[in-house]
Design a protein around this motif. Structure first.
Motif, PDB file in Angstrom:
ATOM      1  N   ALA A  12       0.827  -1.208   0.000  1.00  0.00           N
ATOM      2  CA  ALA A  12       0.000   0.000   0.000  1.00  0.00           C
ATOM      3  C   ALA A  12       0.860   1.257   0.000  1.00  0.00           C
ATOM      4  O   ALA A  12       0.542   2.245  -0.670  1.00  0.00           O
ATOM      5  N   GLU A  13       1.962   1.216   0.756  1.00  0.00           N
ATOM      6  CA  GLU A  13       2.867   2.361   0.785  1.00  0.00           C
ATOM      7  C   GLU A  13       3.597   2.501  -0.547  1.00  0.00           C
ATOM      8  O   GLU A  13       3.736   3.613  -1.082  1.00  0.00           O
ATOM      9  N   ALA A  14       4.051   1.383  -1.111  1.00  0.00           N
ATOM     10  CA  ALA A  14       4.813   1.408  -2.364  1.00  0.00           C
ATOM     11  C   ALA A  14       4.004   1.994  -3.507  1.00  0.00           C
ATOM     12  O   ALA A  14       4.532   2.735  -4.339  1.00  0.00           O
ATOM     13  N   MET A  15       2.705   1.689  -3.561  1.00  0.00           N
ATOM     14  CA  MET A  15       1.890   2.157  -4.683  1.00  0.00           C
ATOM     15  C   MET A  15       1.604   3.645  -4.623  1.00  0.00           C
ATOM     16  O   MET A  15       1.185   4.239  -5.618  1.00  0.00           O
ATOM     17  N   ARG A  16       1.879   4.281  -3.472  1.00  0.00           N
ATOM     18  CA  ARG A  16       1.631   5.711  -3.337  1.00  0.00           C
ATOM     19  C   ARG A  16       2.888   6.551  -3.570  1.00  0.00           C
ATOM     20  O   ARG A  16       2.805   7.767  -3.706  1.00  0.00           O
ATOM     21  N   LEU A  17       4.052   5.922  -3.598  1.00  0.00           N
ATOM     22  CA  LEU A  17       5.313   6.645  -3.691  1.00  0.00           C
ATOM     23  C   LEU A  17       5.748   6.867  -5.132  1.00  0.00           C
ATOM     24  O   LEU A  17       5.427   6.079  -6.018  1.00  0.00           O
ATOM     25  N   SER A  18       6.502   7.937  -5.333  1.00  0.00           N
ATOM     26  CA  SER A  18       7.158   8.138  -6.625  1.00  0.00           C
ATOM     27  C   SER A  18       8.318   7.157  -6.703  1.00  0.00           C
ATOM     28  O   SER A  18       8.732   6.562  -5.699  1.00  0.00           O
ATOM     29  N   ILE A  19       8.888   7.008  -7.884  1.00  0.00           N
ATOM     30  CA  ILE A  19       9.975   6.050  -8.045  1.00  0.00           C
ATOM     31  C   ILE A  19      11.195   6.452  -7.210  1.00  0.00           C
ATOM     32  O   ILE A  19      11.873   5.602  -6.632  1.00  0.00           O
ATOM     33  N   SER A  20      11.455   7.762  -7.103  1.00  0.00           N
ATOM     34  CA  SER A  20      12.605   8.211  -6.310  1.00  0.00           C
ATOM     35  C   SER A  20      12.356   8.009  -4.814  1.00  0.00           C
ATOM     36  O   SER A  20      13.269   7.600  -4.080  1.00  0.00           O
ATOM     37  N   ASP A  21      11.132   8.278  -4.361  1.00  0.00           N
ATOM     38  CA  ASP A  21      10.810   8.088  -2.946  1.00  0.00           C
ATOM     39  C   ASP A  21      10.831   6.603  -2.576  1.00  0.00           C
ATOM     40  O   ASP A  21      11.270   6.228  -1.481  1.00  0.00           O
ATOM     41  N   LEU A  22      10.352   5.771  -3.486  1.00  0.00           N
ATOM     42  CA  LEU A  22      10.372   4.328  -3.224  1.00  0.00           C
ATOM     43  C   LEU A  22      11.808   3.815  -3.154  1.00  0.00           C
ATOM     44  O   LEU A  22      12.147   2.990  -2.299  1.00  0.00           O
ATOM     45  N   ALA A  23      12.645   4.327  -4.051  1.00  0.00           N
ATOM     46  CA  ALA A  23      14.057   3.915  -4.035  1.00  0.00           C
ATOM     47  C   ALA A  23      14.722   4.302  -2.715  1.00  0.00           C
ATOM     48  O   ALA A  23      15.477   3.520  -2.132  1.00  0.00           O
ATOM     49  N   ALA A  24      14.406   5.505  -2.223  1.00  0.00           N
ATOM     50  CA  ALA A  24      14.979   5.957  -0.956  1.00  0.00           C
ATOM     51  C   ALA A  24      14.475   5.108   0.208  1.00  0.00           C
ATOM     52  O   ALA A  24      15.247   4.746   1.101  1.00  0.00           O
ATOM     53  N   SER A  25      13.185   4.780   0.193  1.00  0.00           N
ATOM     54  CA  SER A  25      12.600   3.989   1.279  1.00  0.00           C
ATOM     55  C   SER A  25      13.187   2.582   1.323  1.00  0.00           C
ATOM     56  O   SER A  25      13.355   1.998   2.401  1.00  0.00           O
ATOM     57  N   ALA A  26      13.488   2.025   0.152  1.00  0.00           N
ATOM     58  CA  ALA A  26      14.016   0.661   0.084  1.00  0.00           C
ATOM     59  C   ALA A  26      15.541   0.634   0.058  1.00  0.00           C
ATOM     60  O   ALA A  26      16.138  -0.444   0.001  1.00  0.00           O
ATOM     61  N   HIS A  27      16.170   1.828   0.066  1.00  0.00           N
ATOM     62  CA  HIS A  27      17.630   1.947   0.062  1.00  0.00           C
ATOM     63  C   HIS A  27      18.248   1.296  -1.171  1.00  0.00           C
ATOM     64  O   HIS A  27      19.234   0.549  -1.091  1.00  0.00           O
TER      65      HIS A  27
END
Length: 330
Positions: free
Chosen positions: A69-84
């Motif tokens: 649910a969190e991943a589908m709301r993030l931009s690609i850059s924000d998702l990359a940062a969240s997943a390191h």
């Protein structure tokens, strides 16, 4: 050989209120695809692909599986940062699982997360606390709108704008299409063109859209509104119009989609809202802003005639309202 090819090519069609995505899936070292009817489980596909992923791809895959649910709301850059990981790792994972783009991955995640079986409801893209005060609500929406309006200005293309103005002024008629929230912008354009004395029509019913599209000629202009750019009820008449040699103008989100590939004149608006949203907010405002810019550009092409037409239509409506005891200003 033919049977082998058939077995290796499986197409899943995902339906949502405002978009249609068709994804060819080629089975490549993937144990299988979990599905229920015509609904593919992207989570299962990612899980089955894990052994074949690189370490960075596995890292993003696990984040997506644990926080869909969190991943589908993030931009690609924000998702990359969240997943390191890097954005390139996300792109590689999409290719690994045969998903055409990151946006498509998010659509498939939404299908998993908010499936009818889970009984969950998709929430708007902005978050407010329960019983949020009016000041917080108004301030958030106003600031968001201001930022997006500035981005609309950055996306506007002068050549596209004035080429579209020229085509409108020289067309036999302008046929305008839009459904759902996009219908609001479509009706606004139709009303504005009518005030300028430009023959235009708007059909909200899908069968009438198809019927009208079939009768268009190269002398007409087809004007389509679709935030997602994947709404099948819009793409079908657009395709018919294109087959008849009709020019197509479109207002849709930036980034490329099926509608933009068909359009001759593209007015891009920021990609601000999830495609699985329940109600359009900023995207609708952005569409209306594009219409206001187009309307003003039309007026400036022939100021004297435009002002005369606006005054004449305003006078007629004002007179009608007075005759019916209504005193509000047109």
């Amino acid at each position: 050989l033919i049977m082998a090819v058939v077995m290796l090519h499986i197409f899943y069609i995902i339906y949502r209120e405002e978009f249609l995505v068709t994804i060819p899936i080629f089975l490549d070292k993937v144990g299988g695809i979990a599905h229920n009817g015509d609904t593919m489980s992207i989570s299962y596909l990612i899980q089955e692909s894990l052994p074949n992923c690189s370490p960075s791809e596995q890292q993003i895959a696990r984040f997506v599986l644990e926080h869909p649910a969190e991943a589908m709301r993030l931009s690609i850059s924000d998702l990359a940062a969240s997943a390191h990981v890097s954005t390139a790792a996300i792109t590689r994972l999409c290719k690994r699982i045969h998903v055409s783009s990151f946006n498509t991955l998010k659509l498939l995640l939404a299908k998993d997360v908010y499936s009818p079986e889970k009984g969950e409801v998709f929430l708007p893209d902005f978050n407010f606390e329960t019983n949020a005060p009016m000041e917080a609500i108004a301030s958030t929406l106003i600031q968001t709108a201001i930022g997006n309006f500035q981005n609309v200005g950055k996306l506007l293309n002068e050549t596209t704008l004035f080429d579209t103005v020229s085509v409108i002024l020289h067309s036999r008629s302008v046929h305008i299409y839009g459904i759902g929230a996009s219908a609001v912008a479509a009706m606004d354009l139709q009303q504005k063109l009518t005030r300028l004395g430009i023959l235009s029509t708007f059909h909200q019913e899908s069968h009438m859209q198809l019927t009208a599209a079939a009768t268009l000629t190269p002398a007409d202009l087809f004007f389509a509104f679709s935030y997602s750019g994947e709404t099948k009820e819009i793409l079908a008449p657009v395709q018919i119009a294109k087959e008849n040699g009709v020019k197509v103008a479109a207002v849709t989100r930036v980034g490329g989609n099926s509608l933009s590939k068909l359009a001759d004149f593209i007015f891009c608006i920021p990609d601000t809202e999830s495609l699985s949203r329940h109600g359009a907010t900023i995207s609708r405002m952005n569409q209306l802003l594009v219409i206001d810019v187009l309307y003003t550009a039309l007026i400036t092409r022939d100021m004297e005639q435009s002002i005369e037409n606006i005054a004449r239509t305003g006078k007629v409506v004002a007179s009608h309202r007075q005759n019916n005891g209504q005193n509000d200003v047109f």
